[in-house]
Scaffold this motif. Structure first.
Motif, PDB file in Angstrom:
ATOM      1  N   GLY A 109       0.807  -1.214   0.000  1.00 37.00           N
ATOM      2  CA  GLY A 109       0.000   0.000   0.000  1.00 37.00           C
ATOM      3  C   GLY A 109       0.844   1.270   0.000  1.00 37.00           C
ATOM      4  O   GLY A 109       2.027   1.239   0.376  1.00 37.00           O
ATOM      5  N   PRO A 110       0.251   2.393  -0.410  1.00 38.93           N
ATOM      6  CA  PRO A 110       1.004   3.652  -0.491  1.00 38.93           C
ATOM      7  C   PRO A 110       1.697   4.059   0.802  1.00 38.93           C
ATOM      8  O   PRO A 110       2.746   4.699   0.770  1.00 38.93           O
ATOM      9  N   SER A 111       1.159   3.683   1.956  1.00 36.49           N
ATOM     10  CA  SER A 111       1.767   4.074   3.240  1.00 36.49           C
ATOM     11  C   SER A 111       3.109   3.389   3.491  1.00 36.49           C
ATOM     12  O   SER A 111       3.854   3.788   4.383  1.00 36.49           O
ATOM     13  N   LEU A 112       3.430   2.364   2.706  1.00 42.55           N
ATOM     14  CA  LEU A 112       4.685   1.629   2.887  1.00 42.55           C
ATOM     15  C   LEU A 112       5.886   2.572   2.861  1.00 42.55           C
ATOM     16  O   LEU A 112       6.829   2.405   3.642  1.00 42.55           O
ATOM     17  N   ILE A 113       5.859   3.557   1.992  1.00 44.34           N
ATOM     18  CA  ILE A 113       6.981   4.505   1.865  1.00 44.34           C
ATOM     19  C   ILE A 113       7.265   5.176   3.204  1.00 44.34           C
ATOM     20  O   ILE A 113       8.418   5.295   3.627  1.00 44.34           O
ATOM     21  N   GLU A 114       6.220   5.592   3.901  1.00 41.13           N
ATOM     22  CA  GLU A 114       6.379   6.304   5.166  1.00 41.13           C
ATOM     23  C   GLU A 114       6.962   5.424   6.268  1.00 41.13           C
ATOM     24  O   GLU A 114       7.630   5.918   7.172  1.00 41.13           O
ATOM     25  N   PHE A 115       6.673   4.127   6.202  1.00 40.89           N
ATOM     26  CA  PHE A 115       7.080   3.234   7.283  1.00 40.89           C
ATOM     27  C   PHE A 115       8.371   2.469   6.994  1.00 40.89           C
ATOM     28  O   PHE A 115       8.775   1.626   7.785  1.00 40.89           O
ATOM     29  N   LEU A 116       9.023   2.778   5.888  1.00 37.61           N
ATOM     30  CA  LEU A 116      10.260   2.079   5.538  1.00 37.61           C
ATOM     31  C   LEU A 116      11.316   2.148   6.644  1.00 37.61           C
ATOM     32  O   LEU A 116      11.926   1.123   6.980  1.00 37.61           O
ATOM     33  N   PRO A 117      11.563   3.322   7.283  1.00 35.00           N
ATOM     34  CA  PRO A 117      12.552   3.349   8.380  1.00 35.00           C
ATOM     35  C   PRO A 117      12.181   2.419   9.543  1.00 35.00           C
ATOM     36  O   PRO A 117      13.060   1.753  10.107  1.00 35.00           O
ATOM     37  N   THR A 118      10.905   2.329   9.867  1.00 37.57           N
ATOM     38  CA  THR A 118      10.460   1.446  10.958  1.00 37.57           C
ATOM     39  C   THR A 118      10.687  -0.019  10.585  1.00 37.57           C
ATOM     40  O   THR A 118      11.140  -0.820  11.410  1.00 37.57           O
ATOM     41  N   ILE A 119      10.375  -0.370   9.348  1.00 35.73           N
ATOM     42  CA  ILE A 119      10.568  -1.742   8.870  1.00 35.73           C
ATOM     43  C   ILE A 119      12.047  -2.115   8.926  1.00 35.73           C
ATOM     44  O   ILE A 119      12.419  -3.196   9.408  1.00 35.73           O
ATOM     45  N   LYS A 120      12.900  -1.196   8.460  1.00 34.16           N
ATOM     46  CA  LYS A 120      14.350  -1.453   8.491  1.00 34.16           C
ATOM     47  C   LYS A 120      14.839  -1.627   9.927  1.00 34.16           C
ATOM     48  O   LYS A 120      15.669  -2.491  10.215  1.00 34.16           O
ATOM     49  N   HIS A 121      14.318  -0.812  10.834  1.00 32.61           N
ATOM     50  CA  HIS A 121      14.724  -0.913  12.242  1.00 32.61           C
ATOM     51  C   HIS A 121      14.309  -2.267  12.812  1.00 32.61           C
ATOM     52  O   HIS A 121      15.111  -2.942  13.474  1.00 32.61           O
ATOM     53  N   ARG A 122      13.083  -2.669  12.560  1.00 32.09           N
ATOM     54  CA  ARG A 122      12.616  -3.961  13.070  1.00 32.09           C
ATOM     55  C   ARG A 122      13.463  -5.104  12.490  1.00 32.09           C
ATOM     56  O   ARG A 122      13.800  -6.049  13.196  1.00 32.09           O
ATOM     57  N   HIS A 123      13.823  -4.991  11.207  1.00 31.81           N
ATOM     58  CA  HIS A 123      14.652  -6.023  10.589  1.00 31.81           C
ATOM     59  C   HIS A 123      16.027  -6.068  11.250  1.00 31.81           C
ATOM     60  O   HIS A 123      16.587  -7.156  11.466  1.00 31.81           O
ATOM     61  N   SER A 124      16.578  -4.898  11.598  1.00 29.05           N
ATOM     62  CA  SER A 124      17.899  -4.850  12.242  1.00 29.05           C
ATOM     63  C   SER A 124      17.873  -5.502  13.623  1.00 29.05           C
ATOM     64  O   SER A 124      18.909  -5.926  14.135  1.00 29.05           O
ATOM     65  N   LEU A 125      16.676  -5.595  14.214  1.00 28.07           N
ATOM     66  CA  LEU A 125      16.520  -6.254  15.513  1.00 28.07           C
ATOM     67  C   LEU A 125      16.346  -7.768  15.378  1.00 28.07           C
ATOM     68  O   LEU A 125      16.186  -8.467  16.372  1.00 28.07           O
ATOM     69  N   GLY A 126      16.349  -8.263  14.144  1.00 28.41           N
ATOM     70  CA  GLY A 126      16.193  -9.697  13.907  1.00 28.41           C
ATOM     71  C   GLY A 126      14.762 -10.136  13.688  1.00 28.41           C
ATOM     72  O   GLY A 126      14.487 -11.337  13.607  1.00 28.41           O
ATOM     73  N   GLN A 127      13.845  -9.182  13.593  1.00 32.59           N
ATOM     74  CA  GLN A 127      12.457  -9.536  13.317  1.00 32.59           C
ATOM     75  C   GLN A 127      12.340  -9.964  11.858  1.00 32.59           C
ATOM     76  O   GLN A 127      13.033  -9.445  10.985  1.00 32.59           O
ATOM     77  N   LYS A 128      11.474 -10.935  11.586  1.00 29.63           N
ATOM     78  CA  LYS A 128      11.384 -11.554  10.262  1.00 29.63           C
ATOM     79  C   LYS A 128      10.395 -10.827   9.366  1.00 29.63           C
ATOM     80  O   LYS A 128       9.241 -10.609   9.732  1.00 29.63           O
ATOM     81  N   ILE A 129      10.864 -10.474   8.181  1.00 29.15           N
ATOM     82  CA  ILE A 129      10.028  -9.743   7.228  1.00 29.15           C
ATOM     83  C   ILE A 129       9.365 -10.707   6.260  1.00 29.15           C
ATOM     84  O   ILE A 129      10.031 -11.504   5.590  1.00 29.15           O
ATOM     85  N   PHE A 130       8.039 -10.618   6.191  1.00 27.04           N
ATOM     86  CA  PHE A 130       7.219 -11.330   5.218  1.00 27.04           C
ATOM     87  C   PHE A 130       6.778 -10.283   4.197  1.00 27.04           C
ATOM     88  O   PHE A 130       5.931  -9.433   4.495  1.00 27.04           O
ATOM     89  N   ALA A 131       7.356 -10.304   3.010  1.00 26.28           N
ATOM     90  CA  ALA A 131       7.009  -9.331   1.969  1.00 26.28           C
ATOM     91  C   ALA A 131       5.945  -9.925   1.058  1.00 26.28           C
ATOM     92  O   ALA A 131       6.104 -11.030   0.541  1.00 26.28           O
ATOM     93  N   LEU A 132       4.861  -9.203   0.872  1.00 30.95           N
ATOM     94  CA  LEU A 132       3.752  -9.676   0.066  1.00 30.95           C
ATOM     95  C   LEU A 132       3.920  -9.221  -1.381  1.00 30.95           C
ATOM     96  O   LEU A 132       4.104  -8.027  -1.650  1.00 30.95           O
TER      97      LEU A 132
END
Length: 196
Positions: free
Chosen positions: A45-68
């Motif tokens: 969704g369009p809001s993904l752009i705004e939350f990219l820094p949060t997603i990257k931070h969560r990934h750096s913590l070892g959280q698993k990303i499921f990309a649709l």
């Protein structure tokens, strides 16, 4: 008012795909015990752009990303390799959405070209959507497997898929499923440009 929900692929094609893809050597998703991991589920969704820094931070913590779907390509373009790319849609055009990921979670109803792309790869797992009649099209399978709920959308199905994989902490991004001005996605996705 009555709302009719229609799949973009007819049942005959879906079940044919299920039969063919389930005969491959790829492992099937089964239910595993709950654990403390976090699933970061990323839609397009369009809001993904705004939350990219949060997603990257969560990934750096070892959280698993499921990309649709195409969200995996978007993440790749921004320096993120998701842990999983999840695809449910059965259209052959979905091969254009494949991107770099550590593992691919492909629904058994997906077009066979996606499975052929990953011929015998250990990085692919098959999951079976909980659609009426699917089990009559599955080959004999000695191991446990799960039927994944969620209906016709990859977003809802992935929430169920992550839960089946033991995740109880789910973080959702890009789930707006709406248009922002002329954008339906955070990136260009021509196959959905006529959807309303």
């Amino acid at each position: 008012m009555q709302i009719e929900i229609l799949c973009n692929t007819d049942d005959g094609t879906l079940f044919s795909n299920v039969a063919v893809n389930s005969s491959s050597s790829h492992k099937w998703i089964r239910e595993v015990p709950a654990h403390d991991g976090h699933a970061v589920i990323v839609g397009g969704g369009p809001s993904l752009i705004e939350f990219l820094p949060t997603i990257k931070h969560r990934h750096s913590l070892g959280q698993k990303i499921f990309a649709l779907n195409g969200a995996a390509r978007f993440l790749n373009a921004h320096g993120v390799v998701p842990d999983y790319q999840v695809i449910l849609d059965a259209r052959p055009e979905n091969i254009s959405l494949l991107a770099k990921a550590k593992e691919y979670l492909l629904a058994s109803q997906c077009h066979s070209s996606l499975f052929e792309h990953f011929y015998d790869s250990p990085d692919v797992s098959v999951w079976h959507p909980a659609i009426e009649g699917i089990e009559t099209h599955l080959p004999k399978h000695d191991n446990e497997y799960a039927l994944i709920g969620g209906g016709l959308t990859v977003g809802l199905s992935t929430m169920c898929l992550a839960y089946t994989m033991g995740y109880r902490k789910l973080h959702l991004f890009g789930y707006d499923s709406s248009h922002r001005q002329t954008l339906g996605h955070a990136y260009n996705q021509p196959m959905n440009s006529n959807d309303v």
